[in-house]
Motif scaffolding. Structure first.
Motif, PDB file in Angstrom:
ATOM      1  N   ARG A  74     -33.922   5.771 -45.790  1.00 41.80           N
ATOM      2  CA  ARG A  74     -35.150   6.169 -46.108  1.00 41.80           C
ATOM      3  C   ARG A  74     -35.687   6.921 -44.850  1.00 41.80           C
ATOM      4  N   ALA A 133     -47.471   6.827 -53.069  1.00 41.48           N
ATOM      5  CA  ALA A 133     -48.654   6.293 -53.608  1.00 41.48           C
ATOM      6  C   ALA A 133     -49.860   7.053 -53.979  1.00 41.48           C
ATOM      7  N   ARG A 134     -50.153   7.805 -52.787  1.00 38.74           N
ATOM      8  CA  ARG A 134     -51.115   8.567 -52.994  1.00 38.74           C
ATOM      9  C   ARG A 134     -51.109   9.937 -53.879  1.00 38.74           C
ATOM     10  N   ARG A 185     -45.441  -1.292 -53.971  1.00 40.31           N
ATOM     11  CA  ARG A 185     -45.710  -1.189 -52.664  1.00 40.31           C
ATOM     12  C   ARG A 185     -46.979  -1.966 -52.406  1.00 40.31           C
ATOM     13  N   HIS A 220     -44.750  -1.592 -46.763  1.00 40.95           N
ATOM     14  CA  HIS A 220     -46.198  -1.093 -46.982  1.00 40.95           C
ATOM     15  C   HIS A 220     -47.191  -2.462 -47.681  1.00 40.95           C
TER      16      HIS A 220
HETATM   17  C1  PEP Z   1     -44.044   5.593 -47.144  1.00 44.47           C
HETATM   18  O1  PEP Z   1     -42.891   5.123 -47.671  1.00 44.47           O
HETATM   19  O2  PEP Z   1     -43.822   5.966 -45.910  1.00 44.47           O
HETATM   20  C2  PEP Z   1     -45.422   5.638 -47.945  1.00 44.47           C
HETATM   21  C3  PEP Z   1     -46.161   6.615 -47.270  1.00 44.47           C
HETATM   22  O3  PEP Z   1     -45.520   4.885 -48.727  1.00 44.47           O
HETATM   23  P1  PEP Z   1     -46.662   4.920 -49.765  1.00 44.47           P
HETATM   24  O4  PEP Z   1     -46.771   6.112 -50.240  1.00 44.47           O
HETATM   25  O5  PEP Z   1     -46.511   3.602 -50.589  1.00 44.47           O
HETATM   26  O6  PEP Z   1     -48.014   4.604 -48.600  1.00 44.47           O
END
Ligand code: PEP
Ligand code: MN
Length: 298
Positions: A74, A133-134, A185, A220
């Motif tokens: 990742r 997530a956003r 998450r 997270h």
């Molecule tokens: C990420 O995986 O770096 C991330 C920004 O995660 P999330 O969208 O869950 O906050």
């Protein structure tokens, strides 16, 4: 799933008819990612830095996670940051670095796509397109990703109910892309001791109600590297199909999410400690038998 067609949820479609529900594919969905399969008996670990910060950092992270037995690398090139003044990611050069590091170690790639305009470039360089997530309810992004044949990792929104999460996945599946991996998450609750609250009951619930694979992001979810290992083990016990874990060669120098990044040593320890818990629930780490450095996956 109860409640899926009320209160702005599933609209006129009968809840039982949703394409993401278990009845639509009782055998379960397996998502192929290069030489790896997510959602089968083998447990899959995706690991790497929060953000691609440069060649050296990403290469060190890739080497560490590959050496410890991770299956997928990742790294974010486009970062959704709360503050507009924070590091926003390297963008396209970051994707090239990630692709190079993945190739060197034979690891397929997962990276976040933030906008529809980024899709053509991302489709060419990564194996799984992550919806953060956003963006879980960015319906134009979901509709566009439905038309892409590549796997999508759909993170649960910061304050999204399970129903909203599954309906977001429905946009992808009903729109023609069955290659969907869900990612729990952590959600926002009244609790502030941890960055978020890891909702493991949602993992067990979604595994029962949906045929889609579910992975857990303990990084997270907790925001605290000291809590990543216990939550990763708990995720295995709860029935998750894999993990998404942040690892940085020098977390104290990370440009993003350093407090939750595991060191390479901590990540190796996590990989070892997964084994007895996996065995206790009748699973094992995914073993492709082959990792082929130099091969471009996708
Ligand atoms: C990420 O995986 O770096 C991330 C920004 O995660 P999330 O969208 O869950 O906050
Ligand atoms: Mn992060």
């Amino acid at each position: 799933m109860s409640g899926c067609n009320d209160n702005g949820g599933g609209g006129r479609k009968e809840a039982g008819a949703l394409r993401v529900l278990r009845a639509a594919n009782p055998a379960g969905t397996r998502v192929r990612v290069g030489h790896v399969e997510v959602g089968g008996p083998g447990f899959v670990v995706m690991a790497g830095p929060c953000a691609v910060e440069g060649q050296e950092q990403t290469q060190a992270a890739a080497q560490a996670v590959a050496h410890a037995g991770a299956h997928i690398l990742r790294g974010g090139a486009y970062k959704p940051r709360t503050s507009p003044y924070a590091f926003q990611g390297m963008g396209e050069p970051g994707l090239h670095i990630l692709a190079d590091c993945g190739r060197r170690h034979g690891l397929p790639l997962v990276s976040e796509v933030m906008e529809v305009s980024q899709i053509p470039l991302m489709v060419d360089s990564v194996d799984i397109l992550q919806v953060g997530a956003r963006n879980m309810q960015n319906f134009s992004l979901l509709r566009a990703l439905a038309e892409v044949g590549k796997p999508v990792l759909l993170k649960r929104g910061l304050s999204a109910t399970v129903q909203e999460w599954l309906l977001a996945a429905e946009y992808l599946v009903a729109g023609g892309n069955p290659h969907v991996i869900l990612c729990e998450r952590g959600i926002r609750t009244f609790e502030t001791a941890t960055r978020n609250t890891l909702d493991l009951s949602a993992v067990a619930y979604v595994k029962r109600e949906s045929h889609l694979p579910v992975v857990v992001d303990p990084s997270h979810a907790t925001g605290d590297r000291g809590l990543v290992l216990p939550m990763a083990l708990a995720a295995v016990a709860a029935g998750a199909d894999g993990l998404l874990v942040e690892v940085h060669p020098t977390p104290e120098r990370a440009l993003c999410d350093g407090a939750q990044a595991l060191t390479p040593e901590m990540f190796s320890d996590l990989m070892r400690k997964l084994l007895p818990v996996l065995a206790a629930v009748g699973r094992s780490l995914y073993a492709s038998g082959v990792r082929e450095p130099g091969r471009v996956t996708g």
